[in-house]
Design a protein around this motif. Structure first.
Motif, mmCIF file in Angstrom:
data_model
loop_
_atom_site.group_PDB
_atom_site.id
_atom_site.type_symbol
_atom_site.label_atom_id
_atom_site.label_comp_id
_atom_site.label_asym_id
_atom_site.label_seq_id
_atom_site.Cartn_x
_atom_site.Cartn_y
_atom_site.Cartn_z
ATOM 1 N N LEU A 99 37.048 66.391 158.729
ATOM 2 C CA LEU A 99 38.141 66.651 157.859
ATOM 3 C C LEU A 99 38.195 65.014 157.252
ATOM 4 N N ALA A 100 38.492 65.034 156.109
ATOM 5 C CA ALA A 100 38.623 63.376 155.791
ATOM 6 C C ALA A 100 39.959 62.990 155.406
ATOM 7 N N VAL A 101 40.921 63.968 155.756
ATOM 8 C CA VAL A 101 42.168 63.352 155.640
ATOM 9 C C VAL A 101 42.810 63.683 157.147
ATOM 10 N N GLY A 102 44.111 63.153 157.366
ATOM 11 C CA GLY A 102 44.867 63.625 158.358
ATOM 12 C C GLY A 102 45.456 64.957 158.193
ATOM 13 N N ASP A 103 45.852 65.491 159.264
ATOM 14 C CA ASP A 103 46.624 66.923 159.135
ATOM 15 C C ASP A 103 47.831 67.032 158.465
ATOM 16 N N GLU A 104 48.604 65.683 158.265
ATOM 17 C CA GLU A 104 49.930 65.653 157.708
ATOM 18 C C GLU A 104 49.695 65.466 156.295
ATOM 19 N N GLU A 105 48.268 64.991 155.912
ATOM 20 C CA GLU A 105 48.084 64.993 154.346
ATOM 21 C C GLU A 105 47.633 66.190 153.693
ATOM 22 N N LEU A 106 47.261 67.353 154.633
ATOM 23 C CA LEU A 106 46.812 68.312 153.774
ATOM 24 C C LEU A 106 47.916 69.083 152.895
#
Ligand code: HEM
Length: 410
Positions: A375-382
């Motif tokens: 995953l290229a972003v953090g969970d909170e950025e989804l």
């Protein structure tokens, strides 16, 4: 009356747990003014989904009144009526008649015959991702084009026409959340599109596709009317990709939270099917089932829903009911599942085999090709879709090669 909390679309599960602790059904208000009863327990969900006094047909007097009254200021009922004559809007005996006419098109043998084509489509898409060499949105480049290509080919919709369908179907799929203008524009466009496609078939002859099959299908002389035909084609197109896109997306997302589990699938293809079943239960692509209404008062626990009211079943809540599933928040592909992700009762989804097969192939090919996917972003950025019906992310940025990424570069 309850309102959906601000973080509902990111994670509805804490809200659902709280509601379940208070009772099986609750009155809720949506931000566009729609009011409905939300069913959150597993047993109550099953009861509602098979209850003879809970109906779907929007054309009946009670159906039209319930939608009108509950829609409040929203006016969401004002969409093109010509798309509304499909299975999912039908009650018995009309439902049994329509289902009998279309079921042969989804026979397991027909679906099995599609598997090698699904594999080729998956491989072509993965080739493109490989060539692009960099961060990709796996939803836009893989999870979306795979099922829409399959369903377009199945129906006989030229693949080059698929892009506008993404927008149209997103506007239409979510009746309780849509705006009247968005609904009207999208449904008018879809009606025009299918009218033209059916006219082409009639003029230039039938092919080996589902629209041709639906045009000729007959049972003791009974046939689909033109509006039933375009409504069915529309339902199959929308139901056949919106859900599968997000089953693939949610499965990848679950696995990327646990990279060793993801990588291990490469050597254990037999583990893929039970894993997908658990994603369907744990974080399935359908949050709340489609709209229903009562034609008589219905008691659920200590609550009585009056006649003529809208009812929505939160499948995502039922699938985490602690009275039915031990430790429901835990992701455990080994549990014996009796989830409601595909609904229950007479509207239990058609196309079961197709959805499971596509998700299994999508995942197997992906992990074989990109075992280091991250995953290229953090969970909170989804960014989660603001849809009450569909649960899934708007985009899924991944690094196929798995190199650590500096978030500042994204
Ligand atoms: C992961 C994939 C899928 C999920 C989670 C799913 C889920 C569901 C659910 C929950 C319902 C019942 C809705 C309700 O009772 O309100 C339903 C109905 C339906 N689904 Fe799906 N579906 C999936 C894939 C598909 C596919 C691939 C197709 C067709 C190509 C399809 C076609 C239909 C149809 C035609 C109905 C209406 C059946 C009836 O009213 O008798 N679905 N689906």
């Amino acid at each position: 009356m309850r309102q959906l909390p601000a973080d509902f679309f990111r994670t509805p599960y804490a809200f659902y747990r709280q509601l379940r602790a208070e009772g099986p059904v609750h009155q809720i208000g949506l931000r566009n003014g729609v009011r409905a009863w939300l069913v959150v327990d597993y047993d109550a969900a099953k009861e509602v989904l098979r209850h003879p006094d809970i109906r779907k047909d929007p054309h009946s007097e009670t159906g039209a009144q319930a939608r009108q009254a509950a829609a409040g200021r929203s006016g969401v009922t004002a969409a093109n009526q010509r798309l509304s004559y499909h299975l999912l809007n039908a009650d018995p005996p009309r439902h049994s008649r329509l289902r009998k006419l279309v079921t042969p098109a989804f026979a397991p043998a027909r679906m099995d015959a599609l598997a090698s084509r699904v594999e080729s489509i998956a491989d072509e898409l993965l080739d493109r991702i490989d060539l692009a060499a960099g961060l990709v949105d796996l939803l836009a480049e893989y999870a979306f084009p795979l099922p829409i290509t399959v369903i377009c080919e199945l129906l006989g919709v030229p693949v080059e026409d698929r892009e506008p369908f993404r927008e149209w179907s997103a506007a239409v799929v979510d009746t309780p959340m849509s705006t009247p203008e968005g609904m009207r524009e999208a449904t008018d466009a879809i009606v025009d599109y299918f009218d033209r496609l059916v006219a082409l078939r009639r003029e230039h002859g039938l092919g080996d596709d589902l629209i041709s099959h639906l045009l000729t299908v007959t049972d003791d002389g009974d046939r689909l009317s033109h509006d039933e035909l375009i409504s069915m084609a529309f339902l199959i197109l929308v139901a056949g990709h919106e859900t599968t896109v997000n089953l693939i997306g949610n499965t990848v997302l679950t696995l990327l939270a646990d990279p060793p589990r993801y990588r291990a699938l490469r050597d254990r293809p037999d583990a893929v099917a039970p894993l997908i079943e658990e994603v369907l239960r744990h974080n399935g692509p359908v949050n709340v089932a489609t709209l229903r209404y009562t034609i008589a008062p219905i008691a659920l626990g200590a609550t009585e829903i009056p006649a003529g009211e809208l009812v929505m079943v939160a499948l995502a809540s039922a699938n985490r009911d602690e009275r039915h599933f031990a430790d429901p928040a835990a992701f455990d592909p080994d549990r014996a599942s009796s989830h409601l992700a595909f609904g229950y009762g007479i509207h239990y989804r058609l196309g079961a085999g197709l959805a499971r097969m596509e998700a299994r192939i999508a995942l197997t090919r992906l992990v074989t090709r990109f075992p280091e996917l991250r995953l290229a972003v953090g969970d909170e950025e989804l960014r989660w879709r603001e849809s009450i019906l569909i649960r899934g992310v708007q985009d899924l940025p991944v690094d196929p090669a798995g190199a650590p990424v500096d978030p500042a570069l994204l």
